[in-house]
Design an enzyme around this catalytic site. Structure first.
Site, short mmCIF file in Angstrom:
data_model
loop_
_atom_site.label_atom_id
_atom_site.label_comp_id
_atom_site.label_asym_id
_atom_site.label_seq_id
_atom_site.Cartn_x
_atom_site.Cartn_y
_atom_site.Cartn_z
N GLU A 1 0.82 -1.23 0.00
CA GLU A 1 0.00 0.00 0.00
C GLU A 1 0.85 1.27 0.00
O GLU A 1 0.44 2.31 0.51
CB GLU A 1 -0.96 0.01 1.19
CG GLU A 1 -1.92 -1.16 1.18
CD GLU A 1 -2.88 -1.20 2.37
OE1 GLU A 1 -3.00 -0.21 3.10
OE2 GLU A 1 -3.52 -2.26 2.55
N GLU B 1 -5.35 -8.07 -0.20
CA GLU B 1 -6.15 -7.89 1.02
C GLU B 1 -7.53 -7.46 0.58
O GLU B 1 -7.66 -6.52 -0.20
CB GLU B 1 -5.60 -6.76 1.92
CG GLU B 1 -4.35 -7.09 2.68
CD GLU B 1 -3.86 -5.90 3.53
OE1 GLU B 1 -4.68 -5.09 4.02
OE2 GLU B 1 -2.64 -5.80 3.69
#
Ligand SMILES: *[C@@H]1O[C@H](CO)[C@@H](O)[C@H](O)[C@H]1NC(C)=O
Ligand SMILES: *[C@@H]1O[C@H](CO)[C@@H](O)[C@H](O)[C@H]1NC(C)=O
Ligand SMILES: [Ca+2]
Length: 470
Positions: free
Chosen positions: A318, A408
């Site tokens: 991320e 995720e």
């Protein structure tokens, strides 16, 4: 621990304008000002709109525009949104027929511009598409839909980026490539939650996600211990596949206050550790600490390598969100750090059991095809949608030469939707706690149906995967 991932993770949907533009044909335009408005108003002061105005006033979570969109048959369309982001970068939610949701990032703009909104599967007849507030404060001019061109066959690179990749990693990569587009591997973060899934649905996830967080030296020196490596070895021993993430606690510079405790030290907000400064000079004490941490994690990776466990390895995740310190100084230091860890782990430490999983979508963050094997993103939208906007962005990023994973998720995509949208995520990994154990993200009956679907591979169905593609 991933609260911020959740709040901001949805912002990871980045525009894939090229993708949509390249495919556009027979676009049908639906003006916002002619649609059904709830809590929003028609405005005209910002110039450059189409039709008789645009819609603004998204200041409440329930505010939305409802478009009725007709299709002459059931088929997939590319959706575009014309908007102006004059109040800064925002996120909107697209809801198809009051169910499937896609979050779409709206970059800051000074004038009306078009962004890809992913794909929508429209049934014959009338369908509804809602543009719902989410972050709010943007202006919507119109939406348009055009039939999607069929997806050309994937062209996945046959070998791993690391020329010295070992047989375990190679077998794992080849297995993934062999199921790509045919199936999706089920996955669950955290051994405790994987056990919970087994108890709830009677099937065990094929992929177990573990986190090396508590092997970070700045945590170990404060007393943390971890069983992540043992959990990974145990799952591999049952014939499973392992994915590894590392919430890297900053080496130093932790604020360690009540609001920003040392154990939040992977967040940008919890440390003044400056990755750009640390990397700028290899004689800098902080560069030395970076190397110390990389070497500490190498010890754990070697334990996995010695146990013949190949890893879907996802460090620096991320990054583009900026909420973790490794992404806080923009793409350049982050890419430099990626190249450093790639080189140090593979060439210095001889760790060759890794399939390298990159986890950002934006092109300017991408370290390159020669140092990544799988492209992925993290999406915390609800609604069990196929995440097709994100999937298509990753197809564009890797020019369809890389495997693509939903590293995720909160809500797990419905298999029928994945197939209808040709969103060929090769695995999903649901985060723990309130994402797996919460009907808002995954209703119990939906979870059962997903885990029992033929398209979804569970631990029992991947036995012998090492030999499956030989
Ligand atoms: C969307 O809802 C409309 C009206 O309820 C229905 O006719 C249509 O088939 C639905 N489309 C999809 C894709 O579910
Ligand atoms: C190393 O990082 C810490 C924490 O950000 C900072 O206080 C210190 O000045 C840095 N040291 C060097 C030599 O740059
Ligand atoms: Ca308009």
């Amino acid at each position: 621990m991933v609260k911020l991932d959740v709040l901001l993770g949805s912002a990871l949907t980045l525009c894939a304008e090229a993708h949509t533009l390249g495919r556009r044909q027979d676009a049908q335009i639906y003006e916002a000002e002619d649609a059904v408005l709830s809590g929003v108003t028609v405005e005209t002061s910002q110039s450059g709109y189409s039709g008789t105005g645009y819609v603004g006033g998204f200041d409440d979570a329930a505010d939305k525009i409802t478009f009725t969109v007709n299709s002459d048959s059931t088929k997939l369309y590319d959706l575009s949104i014309r908007y102006a982001g004059i109040y800064g970068a925002k996120v909107t939610t697209v809801v198809l027929n009051e169910s499937a949701k896609t979050d779409v990032s709206l970059a800051e703009t000074s004038e009306f511009t078009t962004v890809a909104g992913g794909q929508v599967l429209l049934n014959e007849g009338a369908n509804t598409i809602d543009i719902v507030s989410n972050w709010g404060y943007y202006l919507i001019d119109y939406i348009s839909v055009s039939p999607s061109a069929p997806r050309p066959p994937h062209n996945v690179t046959p070998t791993l980026s690391n020329p010295n990749a070992n047989a375990d990693a190679t077998a794992l990569y080849q297995y993934l490539a062999s199921i790509y587009g045919q199936n999706i591997l089920s996955g669950q973060q955290d051994a405790t939650w994987a056990d919970w899934v087994t108890q709830q649905v009677g099937k065990t996830p094929a992929v177990l996600g573990v986190d090396l967080i508590d092997y970070s030296p700045s945590r170990v020196e404060r007393g943390t211990t971890s069983t992540a490596v043992e959990d990974a070895i145990a799952h591999a021993g049952k014939g499973g596949i392992v994915t590894v993430v590392w919430h890297w606690n900053a080496p130093t510079g932790l604020y360690n206050t009540e609001e920003e405790p040392w154990w939040s030290g992977f967040y940008t907000a919890a440390t003044d550790f400056d990755i750009a400064a640390a990397l700028s000079d290899t004689t800098n004490a902080n560069y030395t600490l970076i190397i110390r941490d990389i070497d500490a994690i190498a010890v754990q990776l070697k334990r996995l390598q010695d146990a013949d466990v190949p890893i879907l390895f996802r460090p620096l995740h991320e990054a583009e969100g900026g909420w973790f310190w490794w992404g806080a100084k923009g793409p350049e230091p982050c890419k430099a750090l990626w190249n450093l860890i790639y080189d140090r782990w593979t060439n210095f430490h001889g760790i060759n059991n890794l399939v390298w999983v990159w986890n950002s979508v934006a092109a300017d963050w991408y370290p390159g095809d020669n140092v990544a094997d799988v492209l992925s993103t993290d999406v915390y939208a609800t609604g069990n949608g196929p995440l097709s906007a994100q999937y298509n962005s990753l197809i564009d990023l890797g020019k369809d030469t890389k495997l693509i994973a939903a590293a995720e998720v909160g809500s797990i995509p419905l298999p029928a939707q994945l197939q209808a949208y040709e969103a060929d995520w090769v695995w999903f990994c649901t985060w723990g706690d309130q994402y797996i154990n919460n009907a808002e993200y995954n209703a119990p009956d939906v979870l059962k149906a997903i885990y029992n679907d033929e398209y979804v591979l569970t631990l029992d169905e991947i036995q012998g995967w090492r030999n499956a593609s030989k």
